[in-house]
Design an enzyme around this catalytic site. Structure first.
Site, mmCIF file in Angstrom:
data_model
loop_
_atom_site.group_PDB
_atom_site.id
_atom_site.type_symbol
_atom_site.label_atom_id
_atom_site.label_comp_id
_atom_site.label_asym_id
_atom_site.label_seq_id
_atom_site.Cartn_x
_atom_site.Cartn_y
_atom_site.Cartn_z
ATOM 1 N N SER A 50 -1.088 -38.063 -6.072
ATOM 2 C CA SER A 50 -1.924 -36.916 -6.449
ATOM 3 C C SER A 50 -2.434 -36.217 -5.197
ATOM 4 C CB SER A 50 -3.119 -37.355 -7.315
ATOM 5 O OG SER A 50 -4.035 -38.120 -6.551
ATOM 6 N N SER A 175 -11.146 -36.814 8.211
ATOM 7 C CA SER A 175 -12.015 -35.838 7.564
ATOM 8 C C SER A 175 -12.965 -35.237 8.588
ATOM 9 C CB SER A 175 -12.841 -36.511 6.459
ATOM 10 O OG SER A 175 -13.876 -35.659 6.014
ATOM 11 N N TYR A 201 -17.991 -43.369 4.023
ATOM 12 C CA TYR A 201 -16.673 -42.722 4.110
ATOM 13 C C TYR A 201 -16.538 -41.967 5.432
ATOM 14 C CZ TYR A 201 -12.888 -39.490 2.751
ATOM 15 O OH TYR A 201 -11.718 -38.753 2.682
ATOM 16 N N LYS A 205 -13.941 -42.561 8.535
ATOM 17 C CA LYS A 205 -13.089 -41.499 9.063
ATOM 18 C C LYS A 205 -13.266 -41.354 10.575
ATOM 19 C CE LYS A 205 -11.024 -40.690 5.289
ATOM 20 N NZ LYS A 205 -9.579 -40.860 5.177
ATOM 21 N N THR A 234 -9.250 -31.774 -4.939
ATOM 22 C CA THR A 234 -8.402 -32.895 -5.342
ATOM 23 C C THR A 234 -9.118 -33.726 -6.401
ATOM 24 O OG1 THR A 234 -9.320 -34.453 -3.714
ATOM 25 C CG2 THR A 234 -7.477 -33.055 -2.987
#
Length: 317
Positions: A50, A175, A201, A205, A234
């Site tokens: 995806s 990111s 997160y 990253k 997304t």
């Protein structure tokens, strides 16, 4: 995260990371950079069922590349594989079901893969943002297990097979959120402070950028890069950051726009003209720190991260 970092980063994001930021940057793209065909080259894309991963896999397939999709969910992966074949007309799409938060399964997959396949390009795309602290069966914090340790193990396990091939590359989808984080090696599993999934997160990253820089120095025959795809619409963003998504959904990039720099790094001769180890945004290397943000780490801290990951990785081998 300091208020200064947050404010500077968000202003930068609205200017550069949105759909309009992409459209502005695209005016400087070399028009035919992606007009390439890659039959005979093999690409492994994690999280290829995806979003950015699927868009990347589809475009590689259209250009004749052999694509290995590494996904966690069998049913969704089968559906994505069928769509990619239908859209590209390329039958050389292979599916591997692997939970990238499980170190033992990653090692097993990589060892099996090396016996059966060649590999020219690894795309570390799969990511995880769990907003409550959750442990895997191995007692690892899930974001760290997937985004950092999983990427580390998969990459080091596949470096030997990459080094055998012409023009090998490793691209890690990081990111821009990492810009608000300084490398913190003292709490890799988020045990000591209040848990904030978004910041965990972002820290992961940042760790990926440090890993990329380290690998570039250690393995000069492979071209390593990390990149920021921009703020992309997304399923992962919709699920993990619903507030952010609802505020900015009309300004988010498409998956194809998010995948553009991944493809550029994976396919084009222009990418390897750039120094290995850089962090890219919209086909250009960009700084890994905001001005005056005090997010730089020492070489000793970075080496300590590598030591910890090496020890953890081999514990599960």
């Amino acid at each position: 995260m300091s208020l200064y970092r947050s404010a500077v980063w968000f202003a930068k994001g609205l200017r550069e990371y949105t759909k309009s930021g992409y459209e502005s940057a695209a005016k400087d793209f070399v028009p035919d950079d992606l007009e390439v065909q890659v039959p005979g080259r093999a690409f492994l894309v994690t999280g290829g069922n995806s979003g950015i991963g699927k868009a990347t896999a589809t475009e590689i397939a259209k250009r004749g590349g052999t694509v290995h999709l590494v996904c966690r969910d069998q049913e969704r992966a089968e559906g994505a594989k069928a769509e990619i074949i239908r859209e590209s007309g390329n039958q050389n799409i292979f599916l591997h079901i692997v939970d990238l938060s499980d170190p033992k399964k990653i090692w097993k997959f990589a060892e099996d893969f090396k016996q059966e396949h060649k590999l020219n390009v690894l795309v570390n795309n799969a990511g995880c943002m769990v907003n409550k602290r959750e442990l895997t069966e191995d007692r690892l914090e899930k974001n760290f297990a997937t985004n950092t340790l999983g990427v580390y193990i998969l990459t080091i396990a596949l470096i030997p097979v990459l080094e055998k091939e012409h023009d090998p590359r490793v691209i890690t989808v990081s990111s821009g959120g990492m810009l608000v984080q300084k490398l913190n090696i003292n709490d890799l599993q988020s045990e000591r402070t209040a848990f904030d999934g978004t910041m965990v997160y972002a820290q992961n990253k940042r760790q990926q950028v440090v890993l990329t820089e380290h690998w570039a120095r250690a393995h000069p025959t492979i071209h390593f890069s990390s990149m920021h795809p921009g703020w992309v619409d997304t399923p992962g963003v919709q699920r993990s950051m619903p507030g952010f998504y609802s505020r900015l959904k009309d300004r988010l990039r498409s998956a194809a726009q998010g995948a553009d720099t991944v493809l550029w790094l994976a396919l084009t001769p222009a990418a390897t003209a750039q120094r290995s180890g850089c962090f890219f945004q919209d086909r250009k290397p960009v700084p890994t720190h905001l001005p005056l943000a005090r997010t730089s780490s020492s070489l000793a801290e970075e080496e300590k991260l590598m030591e910890i990951l090496e020890e953890l990785a081999h514990r599960f081998k």
